[in-house]
Design a protein around this motif. Structure first.
Motif, PDB file in Angstrom:
ATOM      1  N   ALA A   9     -18.428   2.920  36.989  1.00  0.00           N
ATOM      2  CA  ALA A   9     -17.971   3.908  37.977  1.00  0.00           C
ATOM      3  C   ALA A   9     -17.560   5.213  37.301  1.00  0.00           C
ATOM      4  O   ALA A   9     -17.911   6.307  37.774  1.00  0.00           O
ATOM      5  CB  ALA A   9     -16.821   3.331  38.788  1.00  0.00           C
ATOM      6  N   LEU A  10     -16.842   5.127  36.202  1.00  0.00           N
ATOM      7  CA  LEU A  10     -16.425   6.320  35.471  1.00  0.00           C
ATOM      8  C   LEU A  10     -17.642   7.064  34.923  1.00  0.00           C
ATOM      9  O   LEU A  10     -17.747   8.291  35.048  1.00  0.00           O
ATOM     10  CB  LEU A  10     -15.468   5.961  34.336  1.00  0.00           C
ATOM     11  N   ARG A  12     -20.713   7.036  36.016  1.00  0.00           N
ATOM     12  CA  ARG A  12     -21.438   7.664  37.132  1.00  0.00           C
ATOM     13  C   ARG A  12     -20.733   8.937  37.600  1.00  0.00           C
ATOM     14  O   ARG A  12     -21.380   9.955  37.843  1.00  0.00           O
ATOM     15  CB  ARG A  12     -21.609   6.690  38.284  1.00  0.00           C
ATOM     16  N   ARG A  13     -19.416   8.891  37.725  1.00  0.00           N
ATOM     17  CA  ARG A  13     -18.682  10.082  38.161  1.00  0.00           C
ATOM     18  C   ARG A  13     -18.855  11.230  37.164  1.00  0.00           C
ATOM     19  O   ARG A  13     -19.022  12.387  37.556  1.00  0.00           O
ATOM     20  CB  ARG A  13     -17.201   9.766  38.362  1.00  0.00           C
ATOM     21  N   LEU A  14     -18.810  10.910  35.884  1.00  0.00           N
ATOM     22  CA  LEU A  14     -18.985  11.944  34.860  1.00  0.00           C
ATOM     23  C   LEU A  14     -20.379  12.572  34.940  1.00  0.00           C
ATOM     24  O   LEU A  14     -20.518  13.796  34.910  1.00  0.00           O
ATOM     25  CB  LEU A  14     -18.748  11.360  33.469  1.00  0.00           C
ATOM     26  N   GLU A  16     -22.404  12.599  37.531  1.00  0.00           N
ATOM     27  CA  GLU A  16     -22.528  13.343  38.784  1.00  0.00           C
ATOM     28  C   GLU A  16     -21.851  14.711  38.689  1.00  0.00           C
ATOM     29  O   GLU A  16     -22.392  15.716  39.157  1.00  0.00           O
ATOM     30  CB  GLU A  16     -21.962  12.524  39.937  1.00  0.00           C
ATOM     31  N   ARG A  17     -20.685  14.774  38.063  1.00  0.00           N
ATOM     32  CA  ARG A  17     -19.973  16.049  37.922  1.00  0.00           C
ATOM     33  C   ARG A  17     -20.726  17.001  36.999  1.00  0.00           C
ATOM     34  O   ARG A  17     -20.856  18.194  37.295  1.00  0.00           O
ATOM     35  CB  ARG A  17     -18.548  15.816  37.400  1.00  0.00           C
ATOM     36  N   GLU A  20     -23.629  18.358  38.908  1.00  0.00           N
ATOM     37  CA  GLU A  20     -23.207  19.408  39.850  1.00  0.00           C
ATOM     38  C   GLU A  20     -23.060  20.743  39.135  1.00  0.00           C
ATOM     39  O   GLU A  20     -23.541  21.779  39.625  1.00  0.00           O
ATOM     40  CB  GLU A  20     -21.869  19.041  40.496  1.00  0.00           C
ATOM     41  N   PRO A  54     -27.056  11.241  42.406  1.00  0.00           N
ATOM     42  CA  PRO A  54     -26.739  12.411  43.224  1.00  0.00           C
ATOM     43  C   PRO A  54     -28.002  13.205  43.540  1.00  0.00           C
ATOM     44  O   PRO A  54     -28.987  13.123  42.826  1.00  0.00           O
ATOM     45  CB  PRO A  54     -25.785  13.216  42.358  1.00  0.00           C
TER      46      PRO A  54
END
Length: 103
Positions: A9-10, A12-14, A16-17, A20, A54
């Motif tokens: 999860a971490l 993936r968030r990194l 994705e950010r 972006e 994303p």
């Protein structure tokens, strides 16, 4: 591996950010997926959670394909059982990244 879901999860968030930020600046992001031993030997499920989703998704490079095409065995690729690259592994990873970046 004790906290695998949290690590995924971490990660993936990194990704994705970063995607972006890159997209907002018109920069292409390339995410290189380096396998552990089990993934190298064919367990696709181990890399799948790290594939970003994303929109727009960054380009991914599954390094297993390059390593296999270079004829590398796991023992030639990795310098230890965790999968840290050997000198030959570093050379092949650099080649794969260079090829992907010029496309």
């Amino acid at each position: 591996l004790e906290r695998w879901p949290e690590a995924v999860a971490l990660s993936r968030r990194l990704v994705e950010r970063v995607q972006e930020l890159c997209h907002a600046r018109g920069v292409r992001l390339l995410v290189a997926l380096h396998p552990n031993r089990r993934a190298f030997l064919g367990e696709d499920a181990l890399l799948a959670p790290f594939l970003p989703s994303p929109a727009p998704a960054p380009q991914t490079l599954d390094l297993r394909t390059h390593y296999r095409n270079a004829g590398l065995s796991w023992s030639e690729l990795a310098g230890d059982k965790l999968g840290h690259l050997s000198p030959r592994g570093h050379d092949e990873a650099a080649r794969a990244l260079a090829e992907a970046l010029v496309r």
